[in-house]
Design an enzyme around this catalytic site. Structure first.
Site, PDB file in Angstrom:
ATOM      1  N   ASP A 183      89.553  63.656  74.502  1.00  0.00           N
ATOM      2  CA  ASP A 183      90.410  64.815  74.781  1.00  0.00           C
ATOM      3  C   ASP A 183      91.373  64.420  75.898  1.00  0.00           C
ATOM      4  O   ASP A 183      90.981  64.264  77.050  1.00  0.00           O
ATOM      5  CB  ASP A 183      89.530  65.993  75.228  1.00  0.00           C
ATOM      6  CG  ASP A 183      90.336  67.260  75.454  1.00  0.00           C
ATOM      7  OD1 ASP A 183      89.712  68.323  75.541  1.00  0.00           O
ATOM      8  OD2 ASP A 183      91.579  67.195  75.557  1.00  0.00           O
ATOM      9  N   HIS A 184      92.631  64.302  75.538  1.00  0.00           N
ATOM     10  CA  HIS A 184      93.600  63.776  76.500  1.00  0.00           C
ATOM     11  C   HIS A 184      93.938  64.784  77.600  1.00  0.00           C
ATOM     12  O   HIS A 184      94.629  64.461  78.554  1.00  0.00           O
ATOM     13  CB  HIS A 184      94.876  63.339  75.767  1.00  0.00           C
ATOM     14  CG  HIS A 184      95.575  62.184  76.418  1.00  0.00           C
ATOM     15  ND1 HIS A 184      95.421  61.880  77.743  1.00  0.00           N
ATOM     16  CD2 HIS A 184      96.411  61.239  75.913  1.00  0.00           C
ATOM     17  CE1 HIS A 184      96.156  60.817  78.036  1.00  0.00           C
ATOM     18  NE2 HIS A 184      96.766  60.400  76.943  1.00  0.00           N
ATOM     19  N   ARG A 185      93.454  66.012  77.462  1.00  0.00           N
ATOM     20  CA  ARG A 185      93.693  66.964  78.540  1.00  0.00           C
ATOM     21  C   ARG A 185      92.979  66.531  79.810  1.00  0.00           C
ATOM     22  O   ARG A 185      93.465  66.726  80.904  1.00  0.00           O
ATOM     23  CB  ARG A 185      93.198  68.361  78.147  1.00  0.00           C
ATOM     24  CG  ARG A 185      94.057  69.042  77.091  1.00  0.00           C
ATOM     25  CD  ARG A 185      93.474  70.386  76.726  1.00  0.00           C
ATOM     26  NE  ARG A 185      92.118  70.254  76.170  1.00  0.00           N
ATOM     27  CZ  ARG A 185      91.417  71.277  75.732  1.00  0.00           C
ATOM     28  NH1 ARG A 185      91.901  72.503  75.805  1.00  0.00           N
ATOM     29  NH2 ARG A 185      90.222  71.099  75.223  1.00  0.00           N
TER      30      ARG A 185
END
Lengths: 471, 388
Positions: A441-443
């Site tokens: 999850d690149h968040r």
């Protein structure tokens, strides 16, 4: 003769005005354009000039009263001679004067009130053909939906049995294109969802983004008298398509995948490593007495490697808490293992896997997969995962772009272990290699952290002795 | 002699570097030939352009202003009586419109806004035709080519583009006629007017932009719209500008003639700012008391264009009782004709709508006409053109 003056539309499209005061009384003689009243509309206070020269015969409305446009407010006694040029309210005179009508003036006057410029729009009471309703273009909207996701059209196929006939429906609600917004329409189109089947919960039945997402997640209402999958399959087996109701694991999986895919921005990285050393280690362990009775597979070693790599890269063992606006980093690992079951995909997890020794982990993995395959996984085992592994290698697959288990920040896909030409000690030799695919999850996980984790995992699997440097 | 104080404060407000004493402006002082008190002011440059105006013509200018004010009042009353859907009063702007309108040659072409009924009157448009569109009776009250004045434009400022394009045509023809665009102060804030001025300057076409600065774009005061004089906006486009007292019919006549002459001789476009005041509402649907000070109206009433010329004519002994009575009689007669014309105006036939879409037969319009005709028939089984 008596002439009536009806309240005109004094603004643009007004329906009523308030008479503030009368400037004349019954019996007064008035000149043309003499101010007879002060009137307040929604837009302005204006003076009403008399349309006739004559005597005030009657005031039909009191000062202070709110009058509808088109209602008579005052009558004048007018000389017959003076009436013709100033006969503003007299349609009959106008029509006959022009001779444009083939009907008699009296007929015209009776049928038609002065309109538009005279006394505002007259209510159309009857005789008017009903406007044709905008038809819902089922063809253009439903077609792509059916192509992408045949199941989406399923309720429509069943629906006619339990809805009222078209004629009894509210025309506006059923015939108009479903109310929504362009971005939501696009989302629905992308998901292959026919908006006509989605119930809107927004203002005025507006279909919102969450309505579409909920629908996509399988929360659409099932028609009553739902058929069982078996019955459905039998009924449709003659045809060219088989329809299966969306429910159970499929429904849960779909919801999880959609939720995950459309909330977490996924990044996937790949690494192919030489796992010959790991396979040799696996062979030695299998031969050892300590592991007698344990089921050791590449997954066992890989799972341990993930847990070790995770210690050095704890960011991947975390969760994005949207509602709290916090990032939750877990100080424990509940290791999820994707399992193919007869009902579909489930991801049960091993609680506190990071505290386990290799034999314990091996036992837990065996138990988990056996339970899952028999369809007996407890709901608690499906909840609370912190990171997952999917072993696509068992299907002979090398790599993929796995979708995160909702609420988790990373998932590792293990490819199949296969012999391949590999550069080893500067020579091309046959080695056992394996591809690793990591989605995160690149968040909350940057490329650096994801890459370091994957590199550590690769280092352990290519040379298990590297663990010495890591723990 | 400036008749408009508003706008001066604006310099201080938002341009600290520019003082009221040295405003950034090129339009020059307000050209004025008749003072608000009715005194004739001599001006060596501008007197030349009105030296041919005879006493008789001065009286006819007075009569025209009186008539157009009466047409305006009658139309306003007709709207209040339900005979017109809407009317945009020009009260207060008579000198700007009559002065400009009377300067024109027959072969010049005017592109007016909805309020320029005075100019249309000067072009010979019948009073009844002036209100035809406002009764919802026709899309245009007159044939533009008959009077060389286009249909009144409702869209703010877009007629300036039409005028510039027409002027490019004049230039291509090598003619010496002029295209005239009339618009208000609010229109100068529109993109269309800016584009028109860019093209007019680029091609140096024979167009005159006449801006009647009546101080209010509906409820928006001009001092907020422009922190410089409206005329100075033109200098940014490289178009020479003149500021004129728009309540002085003689001065407006003079500067319009100067601009027309420049255009005829290939001198390119000119921008005229006629500083005037809209004494009435924006339209009959507007209530100006909600947004403007009554004192302002009082100040401008003291500069009334008709009272001013009347005072001059009285001073010169030109306004005899006979002349005054004749002018009043003309105004009364026009008003009576207007009222009768409006009240007896036949409603248009529903199918008339299709008549003026194309000048030549068009199958698509025919088809629509046919469909509509059958739709109408569905009401009573018979189509009665003009009698619906």
């Amino acid at each position: 003769m008596i002439k009536e003056f009806r309240l005109p539309d004094l603004g643009e499209g007004l329906t009523e005005s308030e008479i503030l005061s009368w400037k004349v009384a019954v019996g007064d003689t008035v000149a043309l354009n003499q101010v007879i009243a002060e009137v307040e509309t929604a837009k302005a206070v204006v003076e009403l000039p008399s349309p006739f020269a004559g005597t005030v015969a009657a005031l039909h409305e009191q000062a202070g009263s709110v009058v509808e446009v088109g209602k008579p407010i005052v009558s004048f006694e007018v000389d017959d001679a003076g009436a013709a040029p100033s006969g503003g309210a007299d349609t009959a005179a106008r029509a006959s004067g022009e001779g444009a009508s083939k009907e008699s003036p009296a007929e015209t006057a009776a049928k038609r009130e002065p309109n538009l410029v005279g006394y505002g729009a007259v209510l159309e009471k009857s005789g008017r053909p009903a406007r044709r309703q905008r038809s819902f273009e089922a063809g253009s909207v439903a077609e792509p939906a059916a192509a992408v996701e045949p199941a989406a059209a399923e309720p429509a196929a069943v629906e006619p049995a339990d809805v009222e006939p078209m004629a009894e429906r509210e025309p506006a609600a059923e015939q108009e294109r479903p109310r929504s917004t362009p971005p939501v329409r696009k989302l629905a189109r992308d998901l292959g969802i026919d908006l006509g089947l989605v119930k809107g919960t927004g203002p005025g039945g507006l279909i919102t983004r969450s309505d579409v997402q909920d629908f996509a997640a399988g929360s659409r209402p099932q028609p009553e008298g739902e058929v069982t999958p078996e019955a459905s399959a039998v009924a449709d087996s003659q045809g060219r398509e088989t329809r299966t109701p969306i429910k159970g694991v499929r429904k849960f999986t779909a919801a999880a995948m959609v939720q995950s895919a459309f909330t977490a921005p996924h990044v996937t990285e790949f690494l192919t490593v030489d796992v010959t050393s790991t396979m040799e280690l696996l062979a030695r362990l299998k031969a050892s007495r300590e592991f007698a009775g344990y089921k050791l597979t590449p997954l066992t070693i890989a799972a341990k490697a993930v847990l070790i790599a995770l210690r050095r890269n704890p960011t991947l063992n975390s969760r994005w808490d949207e509602s709290a606006q916090e990032i939750v980093q877990f100080n424990y690992v509940n290791l999820g293992i994707a399992a193919a079951t007869p009902l579909g995909l489930t991801v049960p997890n091993i609680k506190d896997a990071d505290k386990m020794t290799l034999p314990e982990l091996s036992a837990a993995l065996s138990e988990l997969t056996d339970t899952a395959r028999s369809g007996k996984t407890a709901p608690a085992d499906l909840a609370g995962g912190t990171i997952s592994i999917t072993n696509i290698g068992v299907f002979g697959i090398d790599a993929g772009t796995p979708i995160l288990n909702p609420g988790e920040a990373a998932i590792v896909a293990l490819g199949s272990v296969r012999k391949a030409p590999w550069v080893y000690n500067d020579e091309v030799v046959v080695r056992q290699v394996m591809s690793l695919s990591l989605s995160f999850d690149h968040r909350l996980v940057d490329g650096e952290q994801g890459s370091k984790f994957l590199a550590d995992l690769g280092a352990i699997l290519s040379d298990p002795a590297m663990v010495m440097t890591m723990v | 002699m400036l008749t408009d104080e508003p706008g001066q404060d604006a310099y201080k407000a938002s341009n600290p570097g520019i003082s009221a004493a040295s405003p950034r402006r090129t339009g020059g002082d307000l050209v004025q030939l008749i003072s608000p008190e009715g005194e004739r002011i001599s001006h060596p440059e501008f007197d030349l352009w009105v030296s041919d105006v005879t006493d008789e013509q001065l009286c006819s200018l007075y009569e025209d202003m009186l008539v157009i004010r009466r047409i305006d009042a009658e139309a306003t009353a007709l709207q209040r009586q339900g005979e017109l859907a809407l009317w945009p009063p020009l009260l207060g702007q008579e000198a700007s419109q009559i002065g400009a309108g009377r300067a024109l040659r027959d072969d010049d072409f005017v592109f007016p806004s909805y309020r320029d009924n005075g100019v249309a009157y000067c072009r010979g448009v019948e009073p009844t035709d002036l209100v035809r569109a406002w009764r919802g009776n026709a899309l245009s009250g007159w044939d533009p080519y008959r009077y060389n004045i286009a249909t009144q434009q409702i869209i703010i400022g877009s007629q300036s583009l039409h005028a510039t394009g027409y002027a490019m045509g004049i230039q291509n023809d090598g003619a010496d006629s002029v295209a005239v665009a009339l618009f208000g102060d609010g229109a100068t804030s529109e993109g269309d007017v800016s584009e028109a001025m860019v093209f007019a300057a680029s091609f140096q076409v024979p167009v005159v932009f006449i801006c009647q600065n009546n101080h209010w774009a509906i409820s928006e005061p001009v001092r907020i719209q422009s922190h410089i004089q409206i005329a100075d906006r033109a200098s940014g486009f490289g178009i020479p500008a003149i500021r004129v007292d728009g309540n002085d019919v003689l001065a407006v006549l003079a500067v319009t003639r100067i601009a027309l002459d420049r255009a005829r001789k290939g001198g390119g476009p000119t921008f005229i700012e006629a500083v005037t005041y809209r004494m009435g509402p924006h339209t009959t649907a507007d209530d100006p008391t909600r947004y403007r000070d009554a004192n302002e109206l009082e100040d401008w009433a003291a500069k009334d264009p008709i009272a001013r010329l009347k005072a001059l004519l009285l001073t010169k002994g030109l306004l005899t009782e006979e002349v005054e009575a004749q002018a009043q009689a003309k105004a009364d007669e026009v008003a009576r004709k207007l009222r009768a014309g409006v009240i007896n105006m036949p409603d248009p036939a529903p199918l008339d709508l299709f008549k003026h879409v194309y000048s030549t037969p068009n199958s698509w319009i025919e088809r629509q006409r046919d469909h509509y005709s059958r739709y109408l028939e569905s009401f009573n089984g018979s189509t009665q053109e003009g009698a619906l």
